[in-house]
Write a protein that holds these residues in place. Structure first.
Motif, short mmCIF file in Angstrom:
data_model
loop_
_atom_site.label_atom_id
_atom_site.label_comp_id
_atom_site.label_asym_id
_atom_site.label_seq_id
_atom_site.Cartn_x
_atom_site.Cartn_y
_atom_site.Cartn_z
N LEU A 172 0.82 -1.22 0.00
CA LEU A 172 0.00 0.00 0.00
C LEU A 172 0.85 1.26 0.00
O LEU A 172 0.34 2.35 -0.22
N THR A 173 2.14 1.08 0.24
CA THR A 173 3.06 2.22 0.18
C THR A 173 4.28 1.82 -0.65
O THR A 173 5.38 1.70 -0.12
N PRO A 174 4.08 1.61 -1.94
CA PRO A 174 5.21 1.20 -2.77
C PRO A 174 6.26 2.30 -2.83
O PRO A 174 5.97 3.46 -2.52
N ALA A 180 0.17 2.38 -6.28
CA ALA A 180 -0.38 1.38 -5.37
C ALA A 180 -1.31 0.44 -6.16
O ALA A 180 -1.68 0.73 -7.29
N LEU A 183 -7.16 -0.94 -6.06
CA LEU A 183 -8.21 -1.59 -5.28
C LEU A 183 -9.58 -1.34 -5.88
O LEU A 183 -10.45 -2.21 -5.85
N PHE A 209 0.40 -10.03 6.90
CA PHE A 209 0.37 -9.11 5.77
C PHE A 209 1.84 -8.81 5.46
O PHE A 209 2.59 -8.41 6.35
N THR A 210 2.26 -9.02 4.24
CA THR A 210 3.67 -8.87 3.89
C THR A 210 4.10 -7.40 4.01
O THR A 210 3.37 -6.51 3.61
N LYS A 211 5.28 -7.21 4.55
CA LYS A 211 5.79 -5.84 4.74
C LYS A 211 5.97 -5.12 3.41
O LYS A 211 6.38 -5.70 2.42
N SER A 212 5.73 -3.83 3.46
CA SER A 212 5.92 -3.00 2.28
C SER A 212 7.40 -2.92 1.92
O SER A 212 8.27 -2.91 2.79
N ARG A 214 8.80 -0.37 1.07
CA ARG A 214 9.28 0.88 1.67
C ARG A 214 9.95 0.62 3.03
O ARG A 214 10.90 1.28 3.42
N GLU A 377 -3.37 -12.64 4.90
CA GLU A 377 -4.31 -11.52 4.98
C GLU A 377 -4.54 -10.91 3.60
O GLU A 377 -5.64 -10.46 3.28
N LYS A 380 -6.67 -13.27 1.49
CA LYS A 380 -8.07 -13.11 1.88
C LYS A 380 -8.63 -11.79 1.34
O LYS A 380 -9.79 -11.72 0.90
N LEU A 381 -7.79 -10.77 1.36
CA LEU A 381 -8.24 -9.47 0.84
C LEU A 381 -8.59 -9.60 -0.65
O LEU A 381 -9.63 -9.08 -1.11
N LEU B 172 -11.30 -10.00 7.75
CA LEU B 172 -11.73 -10.60 6.48
C LEU B 172 -12.37 -11.97 6.69
O LEU B 172 -12.98 -12.51 5.77
N PHE B 209 -1.26 -5.86 10.54
CA PHE B 209 -2.67 -6.09 10.21
C PHE B 209 -3.23 -6.83 11.43
O PHE B 209 -2.69 -7.85 11.84
N GLU B 377 -1.52 -1.29 8.50
CA GLU B 377 -1.82 -1.82 7.17
C GLU B 377 -3.29 -1.59 6.83
O GLU B 377 -3.66 -1.35 5.67
N LYS B 380 -3.92 2.10 6.15
CA LYS B 380 -3.48 2.41 4.79
C LYS B 380 -4.48 1.85 3.77
O LYS B 380 -4.76 2.47 2.75
N ARG B 384 -6.33 3.88 0.92
CA ARG B 384 -6.22 3.52 -0.50
C ARG B 384 -7.59 3.23 -1.10
O ARG B 384 -7.81 3.44 -2.29
N LEU B 410 2.03 8.80 3.09
CA LEU B 410 2.59 7.68 2.33
C LEU B 410 1.57 7.15 1.32
O LEU B 410 1.93 6.52 0.33
#
Lengths: 561, 561
Positions: A172-174, A180, A183, A209-212, A214, A377, A380-381, B172, B209, B377, B380, B384, B410
């Motif tokens: 979400l913060t590339p 981004a 969505l 949720f995988t870290k950005s 950034r 996460e 699922k999103l 979710l 998250f 997350e 953000k 977004r 961000l």
């Protein structure tokens, strides 16, 4: 308009590669005898595929259906999504390829290297492109991954929308300049109604949720800020964001940057041309000049973060690199995670670097890496955004696909609507139901040098045996009519044990072969070569196993006269 | 149609409570002399607000503008969003209230308790409701939080859409029967164009998250599965999902369930009526019957997970509960996190329970709790999805609001478009620009028993001093004309030190007072009572501080004759 047959009302979805494995992604969506192909990747061989350069898919399903193919749509420029294109084009010239700018540049390089530029039409797309294929059309949505320009694909069929996510995380913060994930467009597909979602399963085992990217940038900045000596920065060449983040800090520190490794050089060239990377004049220096710059004013960007034996970093680690030797004060940053199967090689390189006096900083300890794939996460999103009727996890080994279907069920996709498939399985789906109805051959094809498909599993098995216990050959010249041994038997070996240091073992092995030949002629009436071969193999294998507990491949070499 | 004045073209947005604090959320959106009010909460007093039951907002801004108010829209049924309604209605009867089913039921109970049911119109809404207020309209979107039926609010004005998220996380995979967040509707608002996003900042300091409530369910199931004795389960009464998850496991284990604590009883009654909870016949038993059931067949649900001294759990911990004494083999599960400020009280209760022989399982160690608010997350993700032009973090202390604006930046909201405001600040916003232009009074109002607003900061300060060092009173009967001391001085104290055990200190204090009075008459010509009071305070404070390093409140009580 005539009533369509039942068959033409179904969409047929299959993987040519990418299911039950990480690599060689290739999917096809077929409706009414037209096929959209998505991606064409290679797989890097695991350690047990000896001497194999890459693994690709068996393309015979596409070759048989060549007239149905509308085009090849590429999600992004990673090797496991584009690496198979040269091999595909040799067998199926003339395919139209659609890809975003970076992937297109990378494909272009491949085609040039392979002299294949005339064998296809390259078409640049972006997330607003619409490919109108008649009854089918293809639209795109922007995602984020560990390479810029990553797209998800929506194939619109009369039965509904088939979404293939490509590889994604929700960053979400590339990092600077990259957009981004879109969505709104994903949610709109969900509102319009997604019939089948095919979604990236790589990190289905990771609950977070995988870290950005950034976040990694911040760590890299902190770490590099504290380094006074020379920096050797190793990452995937394709991870342009990472290269940019490290380069930006190096530039701020007044460091010159030298690039080692052919794929890293190519990536930086492409990155500059496409505007992803920007280096002030005189920042990039030639590899031959690295020793003219003092360590505190130098960063070396190189490949080899996976411990690849021929890559720059491995050669630096084992002291065989032409330009670079490790000196105390050097810091090596591994901005990557070892792909499972490469862990041992990576550890070997790290040990080598540390023994040579370098300080080594690697992934998990220091937050200098984050995955390009979303965790649970994010999976699922994606499911909640797309709200699919049917679900097919892709891009993963079996256990990842399995967990991903469990997540889908938690996100309200009924269990009977989730399909864990294998490469070659054909899912027929229409607006009401879906089922696996067919299977076509889609086995691995091995690429060894220039040969494709001339190496099969039997060859690989032999290489495994050779690699484990070596070979022992027994030569003899035999007069077949009489059974007289004119010369030999001689024994030679490779990769077995030091025969010379076991003179007795050789002598005894020779005797075993001698007796085996003699016995063969004593007991059989019409001895032929293959009978002799068999006798020698049996005798020598038994004898050697008995004495050494090893099972070298035994090669009898009878010269019959 | 006449040209509108500049003023009427702006939307005016303000918080009456909820900024710079966690609690008493109340926001108003004004356009063309009409106001939509969102939420009306209380704040629970922190430890330094002695004797105060709740803190509410000063409602004078609304009272002054009573004719402009279109209605009060409620996001969800937590006390910090609905608790102020009875106090508001006493000052502003006749307001229309709009709330989802559960919040409405909770408000209804409050109004009945306070005899206020005739003072407002209650209107049930759901996420598909549209409130048509003429130039403004209000729509909703479903979110997830630690109570069912949580809504975000979109106020559509001629200048653009103002979104107030309410409290949210992106769960979710919510627990059974509850819907996931409506991502499609949020993304649609973002596509349509959000002018101003007002978003929940509670967990702005948490980089991740937030875990799904379902994840907690798994932990509760595993933990309860291994307990053989009696289970005492403490959580917020409003966390109906949590209560359901614990109850479901207890029912599977064949346990009876007893409910302790008035708010827990009310929550379960509401939950059953609204269909969120379901208990098989004879599962719920009366508190008086708990000792008739063997421990392995009993779960007690109770309040007090925040260490509240009068709640069931505290009384169980200190051995003063009528029906329940801890016996070895009991397990107490705290399915909650201490709100900052309650940590000491919670630890006190845990210690008490463990000393009495219970096994205590609490939040962080055992995954038996997850927050109802999204981490960075998710904040953000909301940004977004909504893609706002302007951003105003709400629902948080200053540092949370601050970090939340950094996240907004961000996510591509320009820094100059982010507004960290205080309660009472008025943000004027139109489709082009936004600025803080005004401020109205919006201080805390303290509720102490039935009194509202009759206690101010000075009173609270006195209570603080009293609570810290107690009081010392000095009494004497003095003939004002002559300075003769007819009786006393007597010294008495409360909450200071054990004066009786320090006879010397009392004697000396009496002497100090005696001399202070005498000196006053010696040095001054016209002595009055206040001069004597001042002299006594000075003398006694100095003396006591000198001897004890404490500063009790000194109360001189001169009876002048």
């Amino acid at each position: 308009m005539p009533t369509k047959s039942k068959k033409t009302k179904n969409v047929r979805v299959a993987a040519i590669g990418g299911l039950g494995e990480i690599g060689k992604n290739m999917y096809c969506i077929e409706y009414n005898d037209k096929i959209v192909v998505i991606d064409c990747g290679i797989k890097f061989p695991e350690d047990d595929l000896l001497g194999i350069d890459y693994v690709i898919s068996d393309y015979q399903h596409l070759i048989k259906n060549r007239d149905k193919i509308l085009g090849l749509v590429i999600t992004h420029g990673h090797e496991d999504h584009i690496g198979g294109i040269p091999f595909l084009l040799r067998q199926l010239p003339g395919i139209d390829i659609y890809a975003g700018p970076l992937a297109l540049a990378l494909i272009q390089s491949k085609l040039e290297e392979n002299g294949l530029t005339k064998d296809c039409q390259l078409n640049e797309i972006n997330e607003d492109s619409v490919l109108d294929f008649g009854e089918m059309s293809v639209t795109f949505f922007r995602t984020t991954h560990s390479i810029p320009d990553t797209l998800g694909v929506a194939v619109h069929t009369p039965e509904g929308i088939i979404v293939q996510t490509g590889d994604f995380k929700f960053d979400l913060t590339p990092v600077d300049g990259q957009p981004a994930p879109n969505l709104q467009r994903m949610a709109k597909l969900g509102s319009d109604g997604v019939l089948l979602l095919m979604s990236d399963s790589t990190n289905a085992e990771i609950p977070t949720f995988t870290k950005s990217e950034r976040f990694v940038g911040t760590s890299i900045r902190n770490i590099m800020g504290a380094i006074e000596g020379r920096i050797i920065f190793a990452s995937f060449a394709s991870n342009i964001s990472r290269i940019k983040q490290a380069s930006d800090v190096a530039i701020e520190q007044g460091r010159k940057i030298a690039v080692f490794g052919r794929s890293m050089e190519a990536a930086i060239k492409n990155g500059i041309e496409l505007g992803y990377l920007d280096y002030p004049k005189d920042t990039l220096i030639e590899p031959k000049d690295v020793n003219k710059v003092s360590g505190d004013k130098l960063m070396i960007l190189c490949t080899g973060s996976q411990g690849e034996p021929m890559a720059a970093l491995s050669r630096i680690a084992n002291g065989t690199h032409k330009q670079i030797s490790i000196v105390p004060g050097d810091t090596v940053i591994f901005s990557s995670s070892p792909i499972p199967g490469n862990t041992a090689s990576v550890n070997h390189v790290i040990n080598g670097l540390e023994e040579a006096g370098a300080n080594v900083i690697h992934g998990k300890v220091n937050n200098v890496h984050t995955s390009g794939h979303g965790g649970q996460e994010e999976q699922k999103l994606m499911l909640r955004l797309m709200k699919p009727k049917f679900f097919m996890p892709i891009h993963g080994e079996y256990r990842m696909l399995k967990i991903h279907t469990e997540l889908a069920q938690l996100c309200d996709v009924p269990k009977e609507n989730c399909f864990i498939m294998e490469n070659g399985d054909v899912l027929e789906v229409n607006h009401e139901k879906a089922e696996v109805v067919d299977h076509f051959p889609a086995s691995d094809a091995f690429v060894d040098g220039n040969g494709i498909g001339d190496i099969g599993n039997a060859v690989i098995h032999e290489r495994q045996l050779l690699s484990e216990d070596g070979l022992v050959a027994a030569c003899a010249t035999v007069k077949m009519k009489t059974g007289q041994i004119l010369s030999g038997p001689d024994i030679l070996s490779r990769g077995f044990i030091y025969m010379r240091e076991s003179g007795d073992l050789i002598n005894q092995a020779q005797k075993q072969v001698y007796h085996a030949i003699k016995q063969c002629f004593r007991e059989q009436q019409h001895v032929n070569e293959s009978m002799l071969n068999e006798a020698i193999i049996d005798a020598l294998q038994d004898y050697l196993y008995d004495k050494t507990e090893r099972k070298p491949i035994v090669i009898p070499m009878i010269i019959s006269v």
